[in-house]
Scaffold this motif. Sequence first.
Motif, PDB file in Angstrom:
ATOM      1  N   GLU B 181     -18.091  18.268  36.026  1.00 45.33           N
ATOM      2  CA  GLU B 181     -17.266  17.910  37.189  1.00 45.33           C
ATOM      3  C   GLU B 181     -15.893  18.545  37.078  1.00 45.33           C
ATOM      4  O   GLU B 181     -14.870  17.878  37.241  1.00 45.33           O
ATOM      5  CB  GLU B 181     -17.128  16.388  37.292  1.00 45.33           C
ATOM      6  N   ALA B 184     -13.382  18.040  39.943  1.00 43.71           N
ATOM      7  CA  ALA B 184     -13.227  16.706  40.532  1.00 43.71           C
ATOM      8  C   ALA B 184     -11.780  16.220  40.537  1.00 43.71           C
ATOM      9  O   ALA B 184     -11.380  15.452  41.404  1.00 43.71           O
ATOM     10  CB  ALA B 184     -14.115  15.700  39.792  1.00 43.71           C
ATOM     11  N   PRO B 188      -8.574  19.585  47.135  1.00 47.42           N
ATOM     12  CA  PRO B 188      -9.702  20.325  47.707  1.00 47.42           C
ATOM     13  C   PRO B 188      -9.518  21.837  47.702  1.00 47.42           C
ATOM     14  O   PRO B 188     -10.441  22.581  47.377  1.00 47.42           O
ATOM     15  CB  PRO B 188      -9.764  19.800  49.141  1.00 47.42           C
ATOM     16  N   THR B 213     -21.779  17.761  39.123  1.00 43.32           N
ATOM     17  CA  THR B 213     -20.820  17.604  40.226  1.00 43.32           C
ATOM     18  C   THR B 213     -21.075  16.301  40.977  1.00 43.32           C
ATOM     19  O   THR B 213     -22.167  15.745  40.938  1.00 43.32           O
ATOM     20  CB  THR B 213     -20.898  18.796  41.209  1.00 43.32           C
ATOM     21  N   HIS B 214     -20.027  15.822  41.634  1.00 38.40           N
ATOM     22  CA  HIS B 214     -20.161  14.657  42.500  1.00 38.40           C
ATOM     23  C   HIS B 214     -20.331  15.089  43.951  1.00 38.40           C
ATOM     24  O   HIS B 214     -20.584  14.283  44.826  1.00 38.40           O
ATOM     25  CB  HIS B 214     -18.884  13.800  42.400  1.00 38.40           C
ATOM     26  N   ASN B 215     -20.136  16.383  44.161  1.00 41.28           N
ATOM     27  CA  ASN B 215     -20.063  16.870  45.517  1.00 41.28           C
ATOM     28  C   ASN B 215     -21.386  17.522  45.925  1.00 41.28           C
ATOM     29  O   ASN B 215     -21.745  18.587  45.447  1.00 41.28           O
ATOM     30  CB  ASN B 215     -18.916  17.889  45.597  1.00 41.28           C
ATOM     31  N   LYS B 217     -22.325  18.904  48.673  1.00 40.55           N
ATOM     32  CA  LYS B 217     -22.174  20.179  49.378  1.00 40.55           C
ATOM     33  C   LYS B 217     -22.081  21.320  48.351  1.00 40.55           C
ATOM     34  O   LYS B 217     -22.767  22.336  48.474  1.00 40.55           O
ATOM     35  CB  LYS B 217     -20.912  20.133  50.249  1.00 40.55           C
ATOM     36  N   ASP B 218     -21.232  21.107  47.336  1.00 37.77           N
ATOM     37  CA  ASP B 218     -21.090  22.122  46.283  1.00 37.77           C
ATOM     38  C   ASP B 218     -22.413  22.330  45.558  1.00 37.77           C
ATOM     39  O   ASP B 218     -22.794  23.453  45.228  1.00 37.77           O
ATOM     40  CB  ASP B 218     -20.026  21.700  45.255  1.00 37.77           C
ATOM     41  N   ALA B 271     -18.672  12.257  47.848  1.00 41.82           N
ATOM     42  CA  ALA B 271     -17.251  12.443  47.534  1.00 41.82           C
ATOM     43  C   ALA B 271     -16.830  13.909  47.530  1.00 41.82           C
ATOM     44  O   ALA B 271     -17.546  14.742  47.059  1.00 41.82           O
ATOM     45  CB  ALA B 271     -16.944  11.824  46.188  1.00 41.82           C
TER      46      ALA B 271
END
Lengths: 314, 271
Positions: B181, B184, B188, B213-215, B217-218, B271
């Motif tokens: 992460e 994180a 942005p 990752t927490h994202n 989209k990524d 997130a």
Amino acid sequence: MNVLLSFVNSLPGACGQGLAWGLMAIGVYLTYKILDVADLTVDGSLATGGAVCGVLIVMGVNPWVAMLAAILAGMLAGLVTGLLHTACGIPAILSGILTQLALYSLNLRIMAIGDTAKTKATLALSVDRNPLLVSSRFVRELSLRNPILLLAIIVAAAIGLLYWFFGTELGCSIRATGANQNMSRAQGINTDKNKVLGLVVSNGMVAMSGALLAQYSGSVTIDMGRGAIVIGLAAVIIGEVLLDKVFRNFALKLLASVIGAIIYYAVITLVLRLGLESTDLKLLTALVVAVFLTVPNWKEKFFTKAKKEVKTDA
Amino acid sequence: MPEAVKNMLEVKGVYKTFNPGTVNEKRALNGLELTLADGDFVTVIGSNGAGKSTALNAIAGVWPVDAGKIFIDGEDVTGLPEYKRARYLGRVFQDPMTGTAATMEIQENLALALRRGQRRGLRQGITQKEKDQFREMLRTLDLGLEDRMTAKVGLLSGGQRQALTLLMATLKKPKLLLLDEHTAALDPKTAEKVLNTTESIIRESHLTAFMVTHNMKDAIAHGNRLIMMNEGRIILDVAGEEKKRLTIKDLLDKFAELSGSSITNDSVLLA
């Protein structure tokens, strides 16, 4: 006026003592500042250095060889603390205290080597009988046997050697270990080994300081190291507060600790002339260190508060 | 016979329980199985406590695992301590403070990283030739760090530190790049920049990478493979064309379906 005169008169003595303690301060700098460990071994290893060196000199060993043996003994003490901390997982402070305590018994034994008694708490050295490298007796003399000269050379050599060492791959990895252990391990650095190594080097310096102090003052006593860590810290902190902005280079930072030690002894000499008892010194030293350690913290508190206020204003 | 694709990482039946025998007992890895081929760039998602970071730490050797084996490029590293495994691994952490030594200079940090996996002896810690090399590499980051080589890393911003850590992690080509992460904690815009740098470094050096990752989209946008973890296991593993077609909604649905529980922490996942 009299006080001032006798103070000036005693400055060479403070300088000599400060230089010898300066090596100890460098040792404390290495653990406290570089390795980020408060190593209490030093109270014991300082006396061990004095005891080993003193006993060997009394036995007729060449004083340089005696010094070398003292340094090795100090390094061994550092090794023990290091292994207690890393291999046995004991917190660093407690590891140092354990070694220091054990050294008290050992030092009494060491000082009795070559004597009929089983233990001994003091050992007298005399510049008349023993071939001492430095002696406070000549501290006001303008000659080559003035101890300040040799002490300054030894301090300079030690700083030079440490400057080189901490610039090597190994030395850099020790600095990294003190700065950030997670990062160090992620970069393949054996942090445990480095902590032990740092403690070994530091206590070698401290024992060398003890060996020189024993010769300088002409005696080894079992409590010569009592509170040494606090004196060492005082020197490091005084040096840092006064010279941190000017001295950026690593060698100069080490020198700052030595200058801190000299200033410390000048101040101590002054307050003694002003009528304080020498037994009051430990209280004074503790106070000085407490104040100097408090100031940066309180400064930070003030500083951050002030910044916040500015923000709310805007 | 066609040459078999080399496996860079094999995790076989790894278990890890934290605080065993206490009220805080937590089975973090529950028979984890994972194989990464040479050149795989896998993104790893999952809710809090799913075992993403634990899996990464198990591979990095932060602590010993309870059972199972871990192989890096065919070598069994299960018994190696963290600092010995570092020889094969590049790591970037979530906290920008963790990956660099704040009190040391930028060039000193890089010099430390250049010697990852080597014996550190009494040779010079940093040479002039290396400094020139570092200056060129820092220039590629486009953060102006090439002119601040002797500045202490503590003076850098979080994004700059992460970019520097990334450079340090890949200065000596690792067999596996572990990213925990690593964007994180950044704002942005900076996160995107660091992620783009990550992508280009991985592509240019043909690295095998494991990015937690927490994202979502990524996780979808990057890499050639995506893994979803739940309760210490992999519950979804998609690659290639199938991964390219994934949407965030797909992932949420899959998560609900496979884990057998409805998403109660969308916010965390998104997130």
